[in-house]
Design a protein around this motif. Structure first.
Motif, mmCIF file in Angstrom:
data_model
loop_
_atom_site.group_PDB
_atom_site.id
_atom_site.type_symbol
_atom_site.label_atom_id
_atom_site.label_comp_id
_atom_site.label_asym_id
_atom_site.label_seq_id
_atom_site.Cartn_x
_atom_site.Cartn_y
_atom_site.Cartn_z
ATOM 1 N N ALA A 9 0.837 -1.193 0.000
ATOM 2 C CA ALA A 9 0.000 0.000 0.000
ATOM 3 C C ALA A 9 0.872 1.243 0.000
ATOM 4 N N ILE A 10 0.450 2.225 -0.789
ATOM 5 C CA ILE A 10 1.086 3.533 -0.730
ATOM 6 C C ILE A 10 0.077 4.468 -0.092
ATOM 7 N N VAL A 11 0.424 5.059 1.049
ATOM 8 C CA VAL A 11 -0.520 5.962 1.700
ATOM 9 C C VAL A 11 0.066 7.357 1.801
ATOM 10 N N GLY A 12 -0.817 8.315 1.937
ATOM 11 C CA GLY A 12 -0.402 9.701 2.078
ATOM 12 C C GLY A 12 -1.578 10.596 1.777
ATOM 13 N N GLU A 13 -1.447 11.871 2.124
ATOM 14 C CA GLU A 13 -2.535 12.801 1.886
ATOM 15 C C GLU A 13 -2.620 13.129 0.408
ATOM 16 N N ASP A 61 0.230 -5.940 3.231
ATOM 17 C CA ASP A 61 1.345 -6.631 3.866
ATOM 18 C C ASP A 61 2.465 -5.641 4.136
ATOM 19 N N ARG A 62 2.731 -4.813 3.119
ATOM 20 C CA ARG A 62 3.755 -3.778 3.295
ATOM 21 C C ARG A 62 3.133 -2.423 3.028
ATOM 22 N N ILE A 63 3.664 -1.400 3.709
ATOM 23 C CA ILE A 63 3.102 -0.067 3.565
ATOM 24 C C ILE A 63 4.219 0.926 3.273
ATOM 25 N N ASP A 99 2.537 -4.253 10.294
ATOM 26 C CA ASP A 99 2.706 -4.219 11.739
ATOM 27 C C ASP A 99 3.787 -3.239 12.158
ATOM 28 N N GLU A 100 4.844 -3.175 11.365
ATOM 29 C CA GLU A 100 5.927 -2.249 11.711
ATOM 30 C C GLU A 100 5.470 -0.799 11.609
ATOM 31 N N VAL A 101 4.727 -0.496 10.536
ATOM 32 C CA VAL A 101 4.331 0.887 10.323
ATOM 33 C C VAL A 101 3.301 1.330 11.357
ATOM 34 N N SER A 148 15.085 -5.653 10.365
ATOM 35 C CA SER A 148 14.016 -6.337 9.635
ATOM 36 C C SER A 148 13.665 -5.621 8.332
ATOM 37 N N GLY A 149 14.274 -4.473 8.087
ATOM 38 C CA GLY A 149 14.005 -3.800 6.826
ATOM 39 C C GLY A 149 13.022 -2.655 6.937
ATOM 40 N N HIS A 150 12.638 -2.300 8.146
ATOM 41 C CA HIS A 150 11.724 -1.177 8.361
ATOM 42 C C HIS A 150 12.486 0.134 8.164
ATOM 43 N N LEU A 151 12.009 0.950 7.237
ATOM 44 C CA LEU A 151 12.742 2.167 6.903
ATOM 45 C C LEU A 151 12.021 3.396 7.439
ATOM 46 N N ILE A 152 12.786 4.289 8.089
ATOM 47 C CA ILE A 152 12.230 5.566 8.532
ATOM 48 C C ILE A 152 13.211 6.649 8.122
#
Lengths: 698, 289
Positions: A404-408, A584-586, A601-603, A673-677
């Protein structure tokens, strides 16, 4: 705002009894609302929920005594502090509308006159409604009310035209206008539906404040249950022109007695809900048209507890479910139907082993040139400016995954979809799909295999199908082009198969789009996209224009097909609960850049990017058992034409560190785990942030 | 299957005609047009005499003819029966006005679709050409074209196409610009449809509403144009009946034989009025939906 102690009245502020509203149409007179009762007490906030077509807005119109040229109030009474409104005419009614009832509409842009300044439009209200009001007084009041609705720089705002304001600012102006006359009742007809979540949160905050300071009573019309739960103390659930359940908001949500209310609650994506463990339960069928309403209980045909001979015998009265008259329900069997135990939350299935990568976006950029032909631009030499719609997008999607791609709105998520589909070409970067680079390959130069492997489901149900052709022929065309089928019978067979796949009756193939409901049109759009066994389907807000009950059905169809065919879904959305449920991924985007990326879950748990945190906190939650942290973002996103330097979010960030956020682009920090911020705040500190949504029970 | 589709289609057509009843003005316009269409079809039965038969000159309306019949609308300076000439003249007007308008539409639609959908240099070139043609006074265009190529039915059609196609193109172009942004067009593109398919199957059918209304109005203008050309002597070569030509011929004698001009003028204006009313009514009906 001038707070006057209102003269306390004995009765309720607004009392609607037995209201019926009919519209004259081609098919004869249609009763949109029948036998409608509602009471709003002084300073009370009452919600009105229901699917579209249930008559919510008609009720609002009737209370304003404005039902349009072809409408008429045919029975019932509407009393405001004991005054009968339905018999009022002309001048009397006009005075009332200006002074006692304020109305805020869904589309702020169409509620404001585009050719008049905000100041003039605001000043008109006191000039017309206050006897002996001078321009000076009107101006002073307009300025004050603009400050009251928290608009920065009211002086400048007075001379602005509506198109110069953002959607959120426009809605604030509309609210200001409604509040100018200091009304005792404010009607809000889906006031935030057209706005982004963060803007919605700030408007809700404003309404809450106004209510606290002025004690205005509110009738809040919405299809969003979470929103009603947060703003109102009592709720009336409407179905097919009637109230079917009414009561204190928490009680109705925690213990819904009417099967329809229960269905609505079951369709809402609550936090922690997941497509695998706890799938949504859509309400089958759709709201009947006024002339198709069944005998007896109007919800009968869609109800799981329908008993022939009993539920369809005669009209159903309201029953008192609480004993005190506070919670009432229009169901004959309300005592018999217990609240079924929620299916035990199954463990989420083990994460699938890493599948092959289907799509890899690698530093993708899309800039739009904007040519400035003014003399000044020619002299200064700055004739081309760039709209940086996508900046350095890098992520990947694997087979069978939902990304999923989310944003305003305006964050560039739809631009990415257009580039991926080849409707636009990228400025630079690579977009590897199935081994080939699609970044610079427009749709006309793509091979047939590439076309059928990558398809799209569009946002707007009214535009996704060609109105002049039958839906069957449109699917057939896609089958011929993408599925490579030849021969009439083979194609017809495949069309039927696709209709089965999206759970629509085959007979629908002969219909034209305007004969279908929004949810049905979206399903046809899905059937068309799956005509050629695509490896990946891009879904651009496929359910955002649909009712909750229909959303559940359409997302159900999508995930079902995905599971069967192992399709990768790229789901573009601004609706975080839906994303949480499906993805699954965001990928979280802001101003064309990726701010955060990881598994769902990470996001949705700390560490958060401050922007994700704010987004999450802005979403109203339709669950009484959780508490959510409130972070209200100031202002609206800056223009992509002139994005702020450093971190794009620094202008609105509640956790801004200082100069470094304005100067330097934040580093991309990744966990193991690959979670990017992408933030200057160290990961360890972000990890300490409290979660946005907490269960109140534990 | 195809038979089924055919009856379906017939049913739809009937429903469309039925919906004309929703607007009185459209129904009235349709009745007037239907009247002239019937006159044209049955001209041979309505006309008591041949359109060019020379009988008794300058008979007033209602005068009895030498063969015992009646000149219901009188006769002209050459003794031709005006009723018969108007009846046969309706064929000319209806055939040439319709075919000229249809031809203009064919050209205008292709140009408009190409300009609106392809954009870029095609749009620039087509739009500038259209501006150029539209910057001339229409009447001057007609006169120049017809005096250059000589008055004939075909040249009238060509002149009408040349003069009105740019206007049609502009309408089609703006409708196309709007419709091109619809999702179903994007859907067609992403399944690899050709530009022709997108333009003619996805865009054009959805532009038909405003185009039908415009076509009715334009048919009216073309009727007037053909009348005007006839009046200037640039219409169909004599002696074939032509309403505009009839008015022109009677002009000099309008004081003592007004029936020579009044009846053909009434014929033209009633047909144009009918077309305009139909256009207004159709617009009204389309607004209702």
């Amino acid at each position: 705002m001038a707070i006057l102690a209102r003269t306390p009245a004995d009765g309720p502020l607004l009392e609607v009894r037995g209201l019926s509203v009919a519209y004259a149409t081609r098919a004869g007179e249609v009763r949109a609302v029948t036998d409608f009762d509602l009471t709003v007490g002084e300073s009370e906030a009452v919600g009105l929920v229901g699917e579209s077509g249930c008559g919510k807005s008609t009720v609002a119109g009737a209370i304003m005594c404005h039902v349009g040229g072809n409408g008429r109030i045919c029975a019932g009474s509407i009393r405001l502090r004991g005054q009968e409104l339905t018999r009022m005419r002309g001048e009397e009614l006009r005075r009332l509308r200006g002074a006692e009832i304020g109305m805020v509409y869904q589309e702020p842009m169409s509620a404001l006159n585009p050719s008049m300044t905000i100041g003039r439009q605001l000043m008109e209200v006191p000039l017309h409604h206050l006897p002996g009001c001078t321009r000076g007084i009107a101006r002073a009041r307009a300025l004050k009310v603009l400050a009251d609705v928290k608009l920065a720089d009211p002086e400048r705002m007075m001379s602005a035209y509506p198109h110069q304001l953002s959607g959120g600012q426009q809605q604030r102006v509309v609210i200001a206008m409604a509040m100018l006359a200091d009304p005792s009742l404010l009607l809000l007809d889906e006031p935030t539906t057209a706005l982004d979540v963060t803007v919605e949160a700030s408007i809700l905050e404003l309404i809450r404040e106004i209510r606290q300071t002025t004690g205005t009573a509110v009738l809040y019309i919405s299809h969003n249950l979470g929103l009603i739960l947060e703003t109102c103390s009592r709720v009336a659930v409407m179905y097919a022109g009637q109230v079917v359940e009414e009561g204190p908001v928490r009680q109705v949500f925690e213990d819904p007695r009417h099967p329809y209310t229960r269905g609505l609650v079951g369709c809402v994506v609550a936090p922690g809900r997941n497509k695998a463990s706890n799938p949504l339960k859509p309400i089958r069928g759709q709201v009947p048209l006024p002339h198709e309403r069944p005998r007896g209980c109007r919800f009968g045909p869609r109800c799981d507890h329908f008993l022939a001979g009993r539920c369809d015998a005669g009209s159903v009265p309201m029953f008192d479910a609480a004993g005190s008259g506070a919670h009432r329900v229009r169901c004959l069997r309300w005592k018999e139907i217990g609240r079924e135990a929620e299916p035990a939350v199954a463990d989420s299935p083990p994460p699938r082993e890493a599948q092959q990568v289907v799509l890899r976006s690698d530093g993708l950029k899309k800039y739009y040139p904007l040519y400035d032909r003014s003399v000044l631009a020619v002299i200064s030499g700055r004739r081309v400016r760039w709209v940086k719609a996508n900046e350095e997008l890098s992520f990947e999607a694997r087979r069978g995954q939902t990304v999923a791609i989310v944003g305003e709105s305006g964050c560039g998520k739809s631009t990415f979809a257009r580039v991926l589909m080849g409707l636009e070409t990228a400025t630079s970067g690579r977009l590897l799909f199935d081994g080939a680079d699609l970044a610079g390959l427009p749709v006309r130069r793509r091979s047939e295999a590439q076309l059928s492997a990558l398809q799209m489901v569009f946002q707007n149900p009214d535009e996704t199908l060609n109105p002049s052709r039958t839906v069957g022929s449109q699917i057939a065309r896609a089958v011929r082009k993408l599925g490579g089928e030849k021969g009439r019978d083979r194609i017809a067979e495949r069309v039927h198969h696709l209709l089965d796949l999206v759970k629509l009756p085959r007979g629908l193939a002969e219909r034209r789009p305007r004969q279908l409901s929004g949810g049905q049109k979206q399903r046809i759009g899905i059937a068309r996209a799956f005509a050629g066994q695509p490896a990946m389907v891009v879904c651009d807000e496929p359910v955002s224009a649909l009712d909750v009950s229909v959303q559940a059905a359409v997302t159900g169809v999508l995930t079902d097909i995905q599971r069967r065919h192992g399709t990768t879904l790229l789901f573009i959305s601004h609706d975080l609960p839906v994303v949480r449920y499906l993805a699954d991924r965001i990928v979280v985007m802001y101003l064309g850049q990726i701010m955060e990326e990881g598994t769902a879950d990470e996001v949705f748990a700390p560490p958060y990017h401050p922007y994700t945190e704010a987004l999450l906190s802005a979403v109203p939650v339709a669950d009484t058992s959780v508490k959510r942290k409130r972070i209200v973002l100031e202002g609206s996103p800056p223009s992509v034409l002139d994005p702020p330097g450093g971190c794009p979010f620094h202008t609105r960030c509640p956790r801004k560190l200082g100069r470094i956020c304005e100067k330097e682009r934040p580093p991309a920090r990744r966990t193991e785990s690959g979670h990017l911020i992408r933030c200057h705040i160290p990961m360890d500190e972000l990890r300490k942030v409290e979660p946005v949504i907490k269960s109140a029970i534990c | 299957m195809s038979e089924n589709g055919l009856t379906d289609r017939a049913l739809r057509v009937f429903r469309h005609i039925g919906s004309l009843g929703e607007s009185r003005i459209a129904a009235a316009g349709a009745v007037i047009i239907l009247f002239w269409a019937l006159v044209a079809i049955f001209a041979g039965e309505i006309a008591a005499y041949g359109p060019n038969a020379q009988l008794v000159p300058f008979q007033p309306p209602g005068a009895s003819a030498p063969d015992g019949g009646t000149f219901w609308l009188g006769t002209d300076h050459l003794g031709r029966d005006i009723l018969s000439r108007i009846a046969f003249g309706s064929r000319t007007v209806l055939i040439y006005a319709t075919s000229a308008t249809a031809a203009a539409y064919a050209v205008g639609i292709v140009m408009g679709l190409a300009a609106g959908y392809m954009r870029g240099w095609i749009d620039d070139v087509l739009s500038r050409v259209a501006d150029l043609i539209l910057s001339f006074p229409v009447l001057v265009l007609y006169v120049v074209i017809i005096t250059t190529f000589g008055p004939s039915g075909l040249n009238i059609v060509l002149a009408v196409v040349f003069a009105s196609a740019p206007g049609i193109m502009r309408i089609v172009r703006s409708l196309t610009l709007d419709l091109s942004s619809r999702d179903y067009v994007a859907a067609a593109e992403t399944r690899g449809e050709s530009a022709w398919y997108v333009m003619f199957a996805e865009i054009l059918p959805n532009a038909r509403g405003p185009l039908i209304v415009d076509a009715c109005l334009r048919l009216g203008y073309t009727t007037i144009t053909i009348g005007v050309l006839g009046f200037f002597g640039l219409g169909l070569p004599p002696p074939d009946p032509d309403w505009g030509g009839m008015i022109s011929a009677g002009r000099a004698m309008a004081t003592f034989a007004p029936h020579m001009t009044v009846f053909p003028a009434l014929a033209i204006s009633s047909l144009v009025l009918g077309l305009n009313m139909l256009a207004d009514g159709l617009r009204e009906i389309s607004m209702k939906d």
